[in-house]
Design a protein around this motif. Structure first.
Motif, PDB file in Angstrom:
ATOM      1  N   MET A 241      -6.399 -10.718 -14.996  1.00 37.77           N
ATOM      2  CA  MET A 241      -5.410 -11.255 -15.935  1.00 37.77           C
ATOM      3  C   MET A 241      -4.684 -12.438 -15.335  1.00 37.77           C
ATOM      4  O   MET A 241      -4.412 -13.440 -16.008  1.00 37.77           O
ATOM      5  CB  MET A 241      -4.407 -10.162 -16.313  1.00 37.77           C
ATOM      6  CG  MET A 241      -4.970  -9.134 -17.251  1.00 37.77           C
ATOM      7  SD  MET A 241      -3.969  -7.656 -17.296  1.00 37.77           S
ATOM      8  CE  MET A 241      -2.539  -8.247 -18.117  1.00 37.77           C
ATOM      9  N   ILE A 242      -4.363 -12.325 -14.038  1.00 45.12           N
ATOM     10  CA  ILE A 242      -3.655 -13.416 -13.374  1.00 45.12           C
ATOM     11  C   ILE A 242      -4.506 -14.690 -13.382  1.00 45.12           C
ATOM     12  O   ILE A 242      -4.005 -15.782 -13.653  1.00 45.12           O
ATOM     13  CB  ILE A 242      -3.297 -13.024 -11.933  1.00 45.12           C
ATOM     14  CG1 ILE A 242      -2.211 -11.966 -11.958  1.00 45.12           C
ATOM     15  CG2 ILE A 242      -2.835 -14.226 -11.131  1.00 45.12           C
ATOM     16  CD1 ILE A 242      -1.977 -11.308 -10.635  1.00 45.12           C
TER      17      ILE A 242
ATOM     18  N   PHE B 162      -5.710  -4.197 -20.217  1.00 40.41           N
ATOM     19  CA  PHE B 162      -5.333  -4.000 -18.818  1.00 40.41           C
ATOM     20  C   PHE B 162      -6.391  -3.147 -18.124  1.00 40.41           C
ATOM     21  O   PHE B 162      -6.084  -2.440 -17.177  1.00 40.41           O
ATOM     22  CB  PHE B 162      -3.969  -3.307 -18.747  1.00 40.41           C
ATOM     23  CG  PHE B 162      -3.237  -3.493 -17.452  1.00 40.41           C
ATOM     24  CD1 PHE B 162      -3.821  -4.091 -16.351  1.00 40.41           C
ATOM     25  CD2 PHE B 162      -1.926  -3.067 -17.333  1.00 40.41           C
ATOM     26  CE1 PHE B 162      -3.132  -4.264 -15.173  1.00 40.41           C
ATOM     27  CE2 PHE B 162      -1.230  -3.235 -16.159  1.00 40.41           C
ATOM     28  CZ  PHE B 162      -1.830  -3.827 -15.074  1.00 40.41           C
TER      29      PHE B 162
ATOM     30  N   ILE C 199      -2.185  -1.854 -24.399  1.00 42.76           N
ATOM     31  CA  ILE C 199      -2.222  -2.150 -22.965  1.00 42.76           C
ATOM     32  C   ILE C 199      -2.442  -0.859 -22.190  1.00 42.76           C
ATOM     33  O   ILE C 199      -3.270  -0.777 -21.285  1.00 42.76           O
ATOM     34  CB  ILE C 199      -0.901  -2.808 -22.505  1.00 42.76           C
ATOM     35  CG1 ILE C 199      -0.648  -4.094 -23.290  1.00 42.76           C
ATOM     36  CG2 ILE C 199      -0.936  -3.096 -21.019  1.00 42.76           C
ATOM     37  CD1 ILE C 199       0.633  -4.789 -22.916  1.00 42.76           C
TER      38      ILE C 199
ATOM     39  N   MET D  48      -4.446 -19.731 -20.690  1.00 41.78           N
ATOM     40  CA  MET D  48      -5.060 -18.837 -21.662  1.00 41.78           C
ATOM     41  C   MET D  48      -5.646 -19.628 -22.817  1.00 41.78           C
ATOM     42  O   MET D  48      -5.125 -20.660 -23.207  1.00 41.78           O
ATOM     43  CB  MET D  48      -4.010 -17.885 -22.218  1.00 41.78           C
ATOM     44  CG  MET D  48      -3.499 -16.925 -21.178  1.00 41.78           C
ATOM     45  SD  MET D  48      -2.922 -15.455 -21.968  1.00 41.78           S
ATOM     46  CE  MET D  48      -1.748 -16.123 -23.113  1.00 41.78           C
TER      47      MET D  48
ATOM     48  N   LEU E  80      -8.202 -11.842 -24.331  1.00 40.61           N
ATOM     49  CA  LEU E  80      -6.808 -12.054 -23.939  1.00 40.61           C
ATOM     50  C   LEU E  80      -6.274 -13.377 -24.470  1.00 40.61           C
ATOM     51  O   LEU E  80      -5.228 -13.442 -25.117  1.00 40.61           O
ATOM     52  CB  LEU E  80      -6.731 -12.035 -22.413  1.00 40.61           C
ATOM     53  CG  LEU E  80      -5.366 -11.938 -21.768  1.00 40.61           C
ATOM     54  CD1 LEU E  80      -4.789 -10.578 -22.012  1.00 40.61           C
ATOM     55  CD2 LEU E  80      -5.483 -12.188 -20.274  1.00 40.61           C
TER      56      LEU E  80
ATOM     57  N   GLY F 143      -5.516  -6.404 -12.986  1.00 39.38           N
ATOM     58  CA  GLY F 143      -4.358  -7.292 -12.900  1.00 39.38           C
ATOM     59  C   GLY F 143      -4.752  -8.661 -12.367  1.00 39.38           C
ATOM     60  O   GLY F 143      -4.334  -9.691 -12.897  1.00 39.38           O
TER      61      GLY F 143
ATOM     62  N   ARG G 283      -0.746 -23.620 -26.207  1.00 37.04           N
ATOM     63  CA  ARG G 283      -0.998 -22.518 -27.131  1.00 37.04           C
ATOM     64  C   ARG G 283      -0.113 -22.687 -28.347  1.00 37.04           C
ATOM     65  O   ARG G 283       0.996 -23.166 -28.241  1.00 37.04           O
ATOM     66  CB  ARG G 283      -0.698 -21.187 -26.461  1.00 37.04           C
ATOM     67  CG  ARG G 283      -1.591 -20.928 -25.281  1.00 37.04           C
ATOM     68  CD  ARG G 283      -1.037 -19.776 -24.482  1.00 37.04           C
ATOM     69  NE  ARG G 283      -0.864 -18.622 -25.356  1.00 37.04           N
ATOM     70  CZ  ARG G 283       0.059 -17.717 -25.169  1.00 37.04           C
ATOM     71  NH1 ARG G 283       0.892 -17.820 -24.182  1.00 37.04           N
ATOM     72  NH2 ARG G 283       0.152 -16.695 -25.984  1.00 37.04           N
TER      73      ARG G 283
ATOM     74  N   VAL H 137      -3.977  -7.827 -25.149  1.00 40.69           N
ATOM     75  CA  VAL H 137      -3.795  -7.671 -23.716  1.00 40.69           C
ATOM     76  C   VAL H 137      -4.516  -6.417 -23.233  1.00 40.69           C
ATOM     77  O   VAL H 137      -4.019  -5.308 -23.368  1.00 40.69           O
ATOM     78  CB  VAL H 137      -2.305  -7.591 -23.345  1.00 40.69           C
ATOM     79  CG1 VAL H 137      -2.156  -7.503 -21.838  1.00 40.69           C
ATOM     80  CG2 VAL H 137      -1.571  -8.795 -23.885  1.00 40.69           C
TER      81      VAL H 137
ATOM     82  N   ILE I  46      -4.254 -16.287 -16.839  1.00 38.77           N
ATOM     83  CA  ILE I  46      -2.980 -16.931 -17.175  1.00 38.77           C
ATOM     84  C   ILE I  46      -2.702 -18.088 -16.228  1.00 38.77           C
ATOM     85  O   ILE I  46      -2.121 -19.106 -16.603  1.00 38.77           O
ATOM     86  CB  ILE I  46      -1.826 -15.909 -17.169  1.00 38.77           C
ATOM     87  CG1 ILE I  46      -0.702 -16.409 -18.059  1.00 38.77           C
ATOM     88  CG2 ILE I  46      -1.321 -15.628 -15.790  1.00 38.77           C
ATOM     89  CD1 ILE I  46       0.316 -15.372 -18.358  1.00 38.77           C
TER      90      ILE I  46
ATOM     91  N   GLY J  57      -0.173  -3.510 -29.323  1.00 39.35           N
ATOM     92  CA  GLY J  57       1.029  -3.710 -28.513  1.00 39.35           C
ATOM     93  C   GLY J  57       0.976  -2.953 -27.199  1.00 39.35           C
ATOM     94  O   GLY J  57      -0.058  -2.892 -26.540  1.00 39.35           O
TER      95      GLY J  57
END
Lengths: 304, 324
Positions: free
Chosen positions: B257-258, B58, B125, B265, B50, B254, B323, B56, B261, B121
Motif C-alpha cells: 500500500m505504501i 489490506f 479493510i 494512486m 486501491l 502495508g 486525483r 482499500v 501511495i 469502508g
C-alpha cells in the motif's frame, strides 16, 4: 471438566485484555473516524514502561503508574502531532501514517530495550494460586486481571451512560457534525477520548506484562485480534466491544487448547500440534468473516 | 507526445542496467533492481483496486504469497516425485508454474473478493486483512511445506533454456513481465471497464443510479489485482529461491500500500516509482543503521501528511497525476 473451566477462565482473561484495547479503539473509530494501527504500540509502551519501573524500583504501584503515564503521554503526543491532521482524511492515509508510527515505536523500543523479551516477575502476594472450586487451583494474578478488567468495564459504562462527558461521547459517535453544531469543543472531546483510549491500552499492557513476555511486536499481535473484536462487535459500540472481546477471547483460547488434541487422534503428534496451532489461529478470523457476511455492520452497530 | 519518446528511452535505460552495474563494479544493483521490478508488479496490481477502484484492501500480500507458494509447492513435489494431493504432478518449468500461480491467485482473489466486497469502508479493510491472516496462519501451520521456516527452492524453474539463476536474466524476465503487465493494465484502465471502475471510486451511488451494477466490476478488479500480485510472487520465489509465510505477513500488505501511495494512486507508473523509492529507501537506510525503521516510519508519516499525491505529482504537477 477442570481443564475446560480453566481454559474458559483463560479465555475470559484474554477477553478482558482485548476489551481494554477494543473499547478505546472502537471509540476512536466511532467518534473520530480514525483507524489507529498504533493502538497496539500504546499497549506495548505501557508494558515496557511498567516492566522498566518494576525492575528499577520493585514497586507494583509505581510500575502501574509508570505504564499508565507513559502510554497516556505517548497517546496524547500521537494525537497532537499526527492524528489530529488525519481526521478529515480517508482511511488509507490513516492506515499508512499509523503504520509509520508502528515502525517508529517498535524500532524505538528495540533501541531502548533490545530485542530480547523481558520477563516480569510477580510480587509474592500476587503469585500463587487459589482454589476457585474444590480441587481446581487458578493463578491469583489472572483472576485479578479478570476482576480489574470487569471493574474498568463497569467504570466505563458509568462514564459513558451516566455522565455529561459520556453523553457527548455517545452523541459524537452517532453524529459528529451535530455535536459540533451544538457548540461543543470537539477538539477537546477528541483529545479526551484519545487519551482515555491510550490509558486503557496502557493499562492492558501493564496487566499483560507478567502473563505474556514483554517484547517488541507484542502490540501488533494483539492489535489485529483487537480489530477482529471491534469489527465483530460493531464499530463505535462499547457494548459490542465487550461481547466481541469475550467471544474472541474464549473462542481463541478454547480452539488453541483443544484443536491440536483432536488432530492428534488422526495424525502424528508434532504435525498435529503445528497444524492445530495454525487452524486455531485461523478460527477467530473465520468467525469475523462469518459475522461480517451475516451482519456487515457487526453484532451491535452503534449507528443503527 | 512527450511520453512516446520518454517511455522507450526509460525502458532502454532499465534494460541496460545489468551492463551498467557490471561496468561500475556494483553487480548487486541488478538484484536490487529485480526486487524493485517484482514489487512494482505487485504494487501496480494493488493499484487497480486501491487507486483506480478506491477500495482499500489490506490483504494483498496473501496473493503475493500464494503465487510464490504455488511455485514452491510444485517444485517440492517435483523434487519428491510424488504428485500434489495425489493428482497434480510437480513441476519445475516456469511455463507450467507461472500460469498455475496466476490461476491460484485469481481463484483465491475471486473467493475472498466475492465475500469481502459485500462490505465496505472500515469493514472492508478489516475483512480483507482477516482473510489474509487466515491464509498466513494456514501456511504457518503446514509442516509439510516448512511451516514457519518456509520452503527452499533448490533449483530455479526452467524457462526456455534460460538460466534464471543468473542475476541479469532474472532481472530481464522480471522487467519483461512488468512491462507487459503495465501495458495490459493501461489497456484495462482506458477501456469501458476502467471508466466504470473510476466511476465507482468517485461515487458508487451515482454509478448505480445510471443503471450499472457495480459489484461485478469491483469483483473483476479485485481478481485482476490478485492475479498480478500472484505473478509477482511467482517471480519472487524464483528470484529468492525461497518462500515463507513472511511473504504474506500483514506488514507486507502495508508495504505494498505504501508503494502505491508513495508513487501516486491511480497512475500507471506511480507504483513503479513507489516500489523503487521504498526498496531504494530501505536499502539506503539499512546501509546507514541497523535501526532504519526508526527513520523510515517518520518519513512515511511525512509523506502521508505533506505529499498526498505521491511522487508522480512531482513529475507531472498538473493534470493526470492529480486525483479527482
Amino acid at each position: 471438566m477442570t481443564l475446560l473451566l480453566e481454559q474458559l477462565l483463560n479465555g475470559v482473561q484474554l477477553g478482558v485484555t482485548l476489551f481494554l484495547l477494543g473499547s478505546g479503539l472502537t471509540l476512536i473509530f466511532g467518534i473520530m473516524g480514525v483507524i489507529n494501527l498504533a493502538h497496539g504500540s500504546l499497549y506495548m509502551i505501557g508494558a515496557f514502561a511498567a516492566a522498566f519501573v518494576a525492575a528499577e524500583t520493585g514497586s507494583v504501584f509505581l510500575a502501574l503508574l509508570g505504564g499508565l503515564v507513559a502510554a497516556g503521554l505517548t497517546g496524547m503526543a500521537i494525537e497532537f502531532v499526527v492524528l489530529r491532521r488525519l481526521y478529515a482524511r480517508d482511511h488509507l492515509d490513516q492506515v499508512l501514517a499509523t503504520f509509520g508510527l508502528i515502525l517508529f515505536f517498535n524500532q524505538g523500543m528495540v533501541i531502548l530495550f533490545g530485542r530480547q523479551p523481558i520477563f516480569v516477575a510477580l510480587p509474592p502476594f500476587l503469585s500463587g494460586a487459589v482454589e476457585i472450586l474444590p480441587g481446581v487451583p487458578y493463578p491469583v494474578y489472572r483472576l485479578l486481571i479478570i476482576v480489574l478488567g470487569l471493574l474498568v468495564a463497569v467504570g466505563l459504562w458509568f462514564l459513558i451512560q451516566r455522565t455529561r462527558i459520556g453523553a457527548l461521547v455517545r452523541a459524537g459517535a452517532t453524529n459528529r457534525e451535530m455535536v459540533r453544531a451544538l457548540g461543543v469543543d470537539i477538539r477537546l472531546l477528541y483529545t479526551l477520548v484519545f487519551g482515555l483510549g491510550a490509558l486503557l491500552a496502557g493499562f492492558a499492557g501493564v496487566m499483560a506484562g507478567p502473563v505474556y513476555s514483554v517484547n517488541v511486536g507484542m502490540g501488533e499481535q494483539i492489535l489485529i485480534l483487537t480489530f477482529v473484536v471491534v469489527v465483530i462487535g460493531g464499530v463505535g459500540s462499547i457494548r459490542g466491544a465487550m461481547y466481541g472481546a469475550l467471544l474472541v477471547g474464549v473462542v481463541d483460547t478454547i480452539l488453541r487448547a483443544y484443536v491440536p488434541g483432536l488432530l492428534r487422534a488422526v495424525m502424528d503428534a508434532s504435525q498435529a500440534d503445528m497444524l492445530g496451532a495454525g487452524l486455531a489461529s485461523m478460527g477467530v478470523y473465520l468467525l469475523m468473516a462469518l459475522v461480517l457476511l451475516l451482519k456487515p455492520r457487526g453484532l451491535f452497530p452503534a449507528h443503527a | 507526445m512527450r511520453d512516446r519518446l520518454l517511455l522507450p528511452l526509460l525502458l532502454l535505460i532499465a534494460a541496460s542496467l545489468p551492463w551498467v552495474a557490471e561496468a561500475f563494479g556494483t553487480p548487486a544493483t541488478t538484484g536490487l533492481a529485480t526486487r524493485i521490478a517484482i514489487y512494482a508488479i505487485a504494487a501496480a496490481s494493488l493499484n487497480v483496486i486501491l487507486g483506480f477502484g478506491g477500495l482499500v484492501s489490506f490483504g494483498h500480500a496473501a496473493y503475493f504469497g500464494l503465487g510464490g507458494y504455488t511455485v514452491g509447492i510444485l517444485w517440492e513435489h517435483f523434487r519428491l516425485g510424488e504428485p500434489f494431493l495425489g493428482i497434480v504432478p510437480g513441476s519445475a518449468n516456469l511455463l507450467v508454474t507461472f500460469p498455475c500461480s496466476l490461476l491460484v491467485g485469481g481463484l483465491a482473489a475471486a473467493a475472498i473478493g466475492a465475500l469481502s466486497l459485500r462490505t465496505s469502508g472500515v469493514q472492508f479493510i478489516m475483512i480483507t486483512l482477516a482473510f489474509a491472516q487466515m491464509v498466513y496462519f494456514l501456511f504457518v501451520s503446514l509442516a509439510v511445506y516448512g511451516g514457519d521456516d518456509g520452503l527452499m527452492i533448490r533449483r530455479t524453474n526452467a524457462f526456455l533454456g534460460l538460466n534464471l539463476r543468473d542475476a541479469a536474466t532474472m532481472y530481464w524476465l522480471s522487467l519483461g513481465v512488468l512491462v507487459v503487465w503495465l501495458w495490459l493494465l493501461g489497456r484495462i484502465v482506458r477501456s469501458r471497464f476502467g471508466r466504470v471502475l473510476e466511476g465507482v471510486r468517485q461515487s458508487e451511488r451515482r454509478m448505480a443510479a445510471i443503471g450499472i451494477s457495480t459489484y461485478p466490476y469491483k469483483l473483476a478488479a479485485f481478481v485482476i489485482s490478485g492475479v498480478g500480485c500472484a505473478a509477482a510472487g511467482a517471480l519472487w520465489a524464483n528470484h529468492a529461491r525461497f518462500v515463507s509465510p513472511d511473504m504474506m505477513h500483514w506488514t507486507k500488505s502495508g508495504e505494498l500500500m505504501i508503494m502505491v501511495i508513495l508513487g501516486g494512486m491511480g497512475t500507471l507508473l506511480g507504483p513503479v516509482l513507489g516500489s523503487a523509492a521504498l526498496v531504494g529507501l530501505e536499502y539506503m537506510l539499512s546501509g546507514l543503521t541497523e535501526h532504519w525503521q526508526f527513520i523510515l516510519g517518520p518519513i512515511l508519516i511525512m509523506i502521508v501528511l505533506f505529499a498526498r499525491n505521491g511522487l508522480m505529482s512531482l513529475l507531472a504537477p498538473r493534470g493526470r497525476a492529480s486525483r479527482g
